[in-house]
Write an enzyme that holds these catalytic residues in place. Sequence first.
Site, PDB file in Angstrom:
ATOM      1  N   PRO A   1     178.256  68.861  31.171  1.00 13.11           N
ATOM      2  CA  PRO A   1     178.817  70.197  31.400  1.00 13.11           C
ATOM      3  C   PRO A   1     179.380  70.724  30.084  1.00 13.11           C
ATOM      4  O   PRO A   1     180.092  70.004  29.384  1.00 13.11           O
ATOM      5  CB  PRO A   1     179.943  69.942  32.416  1.00 13.11           C
ATOM      6  CG  PRO A   1     180.247  68.486  32.328  1.00 13.11           C
ATOM      7  CD  PRO A   1     178.997  67.812  31.861  1.00 13.11           C
ATOM      8  N   MET A   2     179.026  71.944  29.729  1.00  7.84           N
ATOM      9  CA  MET A   2     179.591  72.572  28.523  1.00  7.84           C
ATOM     10  C   MET A   2     179.948  74.010  28.864  1.00  7.84           C
ATOM     11  O   MET A   2     179.070  74.831  29.184  1.00  7.84           O
ATOM     12  CB  MET A   2     178.601  72.514  27.359  1.00  7.84           C
ATOM     13  CG  MET A   2     178.483  71.125  26.743  1.00  7.84           C
ATOM     14  SD  MET A   2     177.421  71.086  25.284  1.00  7.84           S
ATOM     15  CE  MET A   2     175.801  71.161  26.015  1.00  7.84           C
ATOM     16  N   ALA A   3     181.239  74.288  28.772  1.00 10.80           N
ATOM     17  CA  ALA A   3     181.730  75.623  29.095  1.00 10.80           C
ATOM     18  C   ALA A   3     181.103  76.636  28.156  1.00 10.80           C
ATOM     19  O   ALA A   3     180.984  76.395  26.955  1.00 10.80           O
ATOM     20  CB  ALA A   3     183.245  75.644  28.935  1.00 10.80           C
TER      21      ALA A   3
ATOM     22  N   GLN B   1     180.765  70.733  38.152  1.00 11.32           N
ATOM     23  CA  GLN B   1     181.938  70.010  37.657  1.00 11.32           C
ATOM     24  C   GLN B   1     183.215  70.751  38.028  1.00 11.32           C
ATOM     25  O   GLN B   1     183.328  71.968  37.842  1.00 11.32           O
ATOM     26  CB  GLN B   1     181.919  69.829  36.143  1.00 11.32           C
ATOM     27  CG  GLN B   1     183.027  68.850  35.740  1.00 11.32           C
ATOM     28  CD  GLN B   1     183.236  68.701  34.254  1.00 11.32           C
ATOM     29  OE1 GLN B   1     183.360  69.684  33.543  1.00 11.32           O
ATOM     30  NE2 GLN B   1     183.287  67.458  33.771  1.00 11.32           N
TER      31      GLN B   1
ATOM     32  N   CYS C   1     189.021  66.775  29.127  1.00  8.60           N
ATOM     33  CA  CYS C   1     189.341  67.941  28.292  1.00  8.60           C
ATOM     34  C   CYS C   1     190.481  67.619  27.305  1.00  8.60           C
ATOM     35  O   CYS C   1     191.560  67.210  27.719  1.00  8.60           O
ATOM     36  CB  CYS C   1     189.724  69.112  29.194  1.00  8.60           C
ATOM     37  SG  CYS C   1     190.014  70.596  28.244  1.00  8.60           S
TER      38      CYS C   1
ATOM     39  N   HIS D   1     182.844  59.596  27.907  1.00  9.38           N
ATOM     40  CA  HIS D   1     182.689  60.152  26.559  1.00  9.38           C
ATOM     41  C   HIS D   1     183.533  59.251  25.681  1.00  9.38           C
ATOM     42  O   HIS D   1     184.768  59.276  25.745  1.00  9.38           O
ATOM     43  CB  HIS D   1     183.175  61.611  26.512  1.00  9.38           C
ATOM     44  CG  HIS D   1     183.137  62.175  25.124  1.00  9.38           C
ATOM     45  ND1 HIS D   1     183.732  63.367  24.781  1.00  9.38           N
ATOM     46  CD2 HIS D   1     182.564  61.701  23.981  1.00  9.38           C
ATOM     47  CE1 HIS D   1     183.537  63.604  23.486  1.00  9.38           C
ATOM     48  NE2 HIS D   1     182.837  62.606  22.989  1.00  9.38           N
TER      49      HIS D   1
ATOM     50  N   GLY E   1     178.135  60.559  24.222  1.00  8.59           N
ATOM     51  CA  GLY E   1     178.651  60.718  22.871  1.00  8.59           C
ATOM     52  C   GLY E   1     177.600  60.425  21.826  1.00  8.59           C
ATOM     53  O   GLY E   1     177.065  59.322  21.749  1.00  8.59           O
TER      54      GLY E   1
ATOM     55  N   GLY F   1     175.307  66.190  25.450  1.00 14.71           N
ATOM     56  CA  GLY F   1     175.959  67.482  25.261  1.00 14.71           C
ATOM     57  C   GLY F   1     175.401  68.222  24.059  1.00 14.71           C
ATOM     58  O   GLY F   1     174.334  68.834  24.118  1.00 14.71           O
ATOM     59  N   ARG F   2     176.103  68.127  22.930  1.00 16.64           N
ATOM     60  CA  ARG F   2     175.813  68.981  21.783  1.00 16.64           C
ATOM     61  C   ARG F   2     174.394  68.841  21.243  1.00 16.64           C
ATOM     62  O   ARG F   2     173.871  69.780  20.629  1.00 16.64           O
ATOM     63  CB  ARG F   2     176.838  68.696  20.675  1.00 16.64           C
ATOM     64  CG  ARG F   2     178.264  69.087  21.070  1.00 16.64           C
ATOM     65  CD  ARG F   2     179.293  68.429  20.162  1.00 16.64           C
ATOM     66  NE  ARG F   2     179.230  66.977  20.265  1.00 16.64           N
ATOM     67  CZ  ARG F   2     179.739  66.122  19.409  1.00 16.64           C
ATOM     68  NH1 ARG F   2     180.366  66.580  18.346  1.00 16.64           N
ATOM     69  NH2 ARG F   2     179.626  64.816  19.592  1.00 16.64           N
TER      70      ARG F   2
HETATM   71  C1  LIG Z   1     181.073  73.864  23.856  1.00 17.69           C
HETATM   72  C2  LIG Z   1     181.455  72.646  24.641  1.00 17.69           C
HETATM   73  C3  LIG Z   1     182.007  72.800  25.901  1.00 17.69           C
HETATM   74  C4  LIG Z   1     182.351  71.682  26.663  1.00 17.69           C
HETATM   75  N1  LIG Z   1     182.834  71.850  27.931  1.00 17.69           N
HETATM   76  C5  LIG Z   1     183.063  70.760  28.719  1.00 17.69           C
HETATM   77  C6  LIG Z   1     183.467  70.894  30.076  1.00 17.69           C
HETATM   78  O1  LIG Z   1     183.678  71.998  30.578  1.00 17.69           O
HETATM   79  N2  LIG Z   1     183.635  69.759  30.801  1.00 17.69           N
HETATM   80  C7  LIG Z   1     183.469  68.513  30.262  1.00 17.69           C
HETATM   81  O2  LIG Z   1     183.631  67.503  30.959  1.00 17.69           O
HETATM   82  N3  LIG Z   1     183.102  68.362  28.977  1.00 17.69           N
HETATM   83  C8  LIG Z   1     182.881  69.447  28.213  1.00 17.69           C
HETATM   84  N4  LIG Z   1     182.454  69.275  26.922  1.00 17.69           N
HETATM   85  C9  LIG Z   1     182.233  67.919  26.414  1.00 17.69           C
HETATM   86  C10 LIG Z   1     180.782  67.461  26.649  1.00 17.69           C
HETATM   87  O3  LIG Z   1     180.468  67.451  28.023  1.00 17.69           O
HETATM   88  C11 LIG Z   1     180.541  66.051  26.059  1.00 17.69           C
HETATM   89  O4  LIG Z   1     181.366  65.145  26.727  1.00 17.69           O
HETATM   90  C12 LIG Z   1     180.854  65.971  24.580  1.00 17.69           C
HETATM   91  O5  LIG Z   1     180.290  67.067  23.879  1.00 17.69           O
HETATM   92  C13 LIG Z   1     180.340  64.668  23.958  1.00 17.69           C
HETATM   93  O6  LIG Z   1     178.965  64.517  24.125  1.00 17.69           O
HETATM   94  P1  LIG Z   1     177.922  64.840  22.921  1.00 17.69           P
HETATM   95  O7  LIG Z   1     178.296  63.955  21.769  1.00 17.69           O
HETATM   96  O8  LIG Z   1     176.586  64.554  23.519  1.00 17.69           O
HETATM   97  O9  LIG Z   1     178.126  66.287  22.583  1.00 17.69           O
HETATM   98  C14 LIG Z   1     182.167  70.377  26.139  1.00 17.69           C
HETATM   99  C15 LIG Z   1     181.618  70.230  24.859  1.00 17.69           C
HETATM  100  C16 LIG Z   1     181.258  71.332  24.109  1.00 17.69           C
HETATM  101  C17 LIG Z   1     180.658  71.130  22.745  1.00 17.69           C
END
Ligand SMILES: Cc1cc2nc3c(=O)[nH]c(=O)nc-3n(C[C@H](O)[C@H](O)[C@H](O)COP(=O)(O)O)c2cc1C
Length: 377
Positions: free
Chosen positions: A20-22, A74, A105, A177, A209, A232-233
């Site tokens: 989930p990414m806001a 979520q 968060c 994460h 991660g 995520g990213r």
């Molecule tokens: C722009 C953005 C928004 C995010 N919003 C949420 C969210 O609403 N809920 C959540 O559990 N994690 C959120 N995350 C965290 C990601 O879900 C993820 O746990 C984190 O980016 C690490 O994973 P990655 O290394 O694959 O990016 C957000 C991350 C980013 C970059």
Amino acid sequence: MTAPLMLGDHVVNPPVVLAPMAGITNVAFRRLCREQGGGVYVCEMITTRALVERIPKTLKMIAFAEDEGFRSLQLYGVDPDVTAAAVRMIGEDGLADHVDLNFGCPVPKVTRRGGGSALPWRRRLFGRIVSQAVAAAKPYGIPLTIKMRKGIDDDHLTYVEAGLAAQEAGVAAVALHARTAEQRYSGKADWDAIATLKQALDVPVLGNGDIWEGSDALRMVEHTGVDGVVVGRGCLGRPWLFADLEAAFTRGAGYRPVLPSLGEVAKIMSRHAELLVDALGDEKHGCADFRKHVAWYLKGFPVGSDLRRRLAMISSLAELDDLLALLDPALPFPADALGQPRGRVNAPGKVSLPYGWLDSRDDESVPEGAETDESGG
Ligand SMILES: Cc1cc2nc3c(=O)[nH]c(=O)nc-3n(C[C@H](O)[C@H](O)[C@H](O)COP(=O)(O)O)c2cc1C
């Protein structure tokens, strides 16, 4: 991996979850990613209180496409009763097929009030939120999962204890994460911690991660033994990462990475903008929302700064297509952009917490004012 990843009765194949990414994982982005490969695609975070109060903006955010077979939502909550009411409402109104709870968060505004990644430290409150949510989801057959960080900081780790408590409460899976709240998005995710959690739990564990390529997912599985990965990213400006992940999980280490040419990237950009316009209801808002994705799509490609700037200011689909036509479609995907962090990479920072938070692990009181629309994980 020996067995397929199951979330309740649902088989997740390949064992991949879009994190989930806001502001990102709305119905348009999820569709774009789903067109690339299989997995579970989680919507943007929804606040429990806003949901139970039926705030129109929140209800509008719960948009799923008709062909979205496994609707994953979520929730963010800090109050066991409100969280349970939100889950019940999801079941009664048939709003989703899977619910994940956000305990990751790191935003100061949230942790300062005891929410998000600060909450698992209050172990009894955490346990109550999760068990009441699981109980509320059960009659509807909705699998409930949690997503958390390692803890507040290296001296206040909670992930193993919280994972065991969540398992005891009956969750379908636990996602980690592998950073502390203090790390925010800096440094490297600690895959050893994911391995430790996997060893400690019987329910499926999802690792999260620093998965930038399909090959990273295979490495994570090998290193940790996890049942699935949360990405995520890595997919920002790279929705084809889900095709890459599917190829990696299907064919194994020798798979052929998915590396689109600039012409193929341009087609995906155009499709993304079109889906956003459709989802947000008008061209102006859809194009405005698309702008933030432009730099991610073009990262590493030799595209001049003037064209990049104009692309990041588009206000109509026709303008976007005119500008995309100026790109050299034959340019190959830049090898330098592979494996590189994108999106948030901010520096670590001391975690703001409510007064006395660290000295009161067993306090069950609900933190005041921690219900929020701020998100992250
Ligand atoms: C722009 C953005 C928004 C995010 N919003 C949420 C969210 O609403 N809920 C959540 O559990 N994690 C959120 N995350 C965290 C990601 O879900 C993820 O746990 C984190 O980016 C690490 O994973 P990655 O290394 O694959 O990016 C957000 C991350 C980013 C970059």
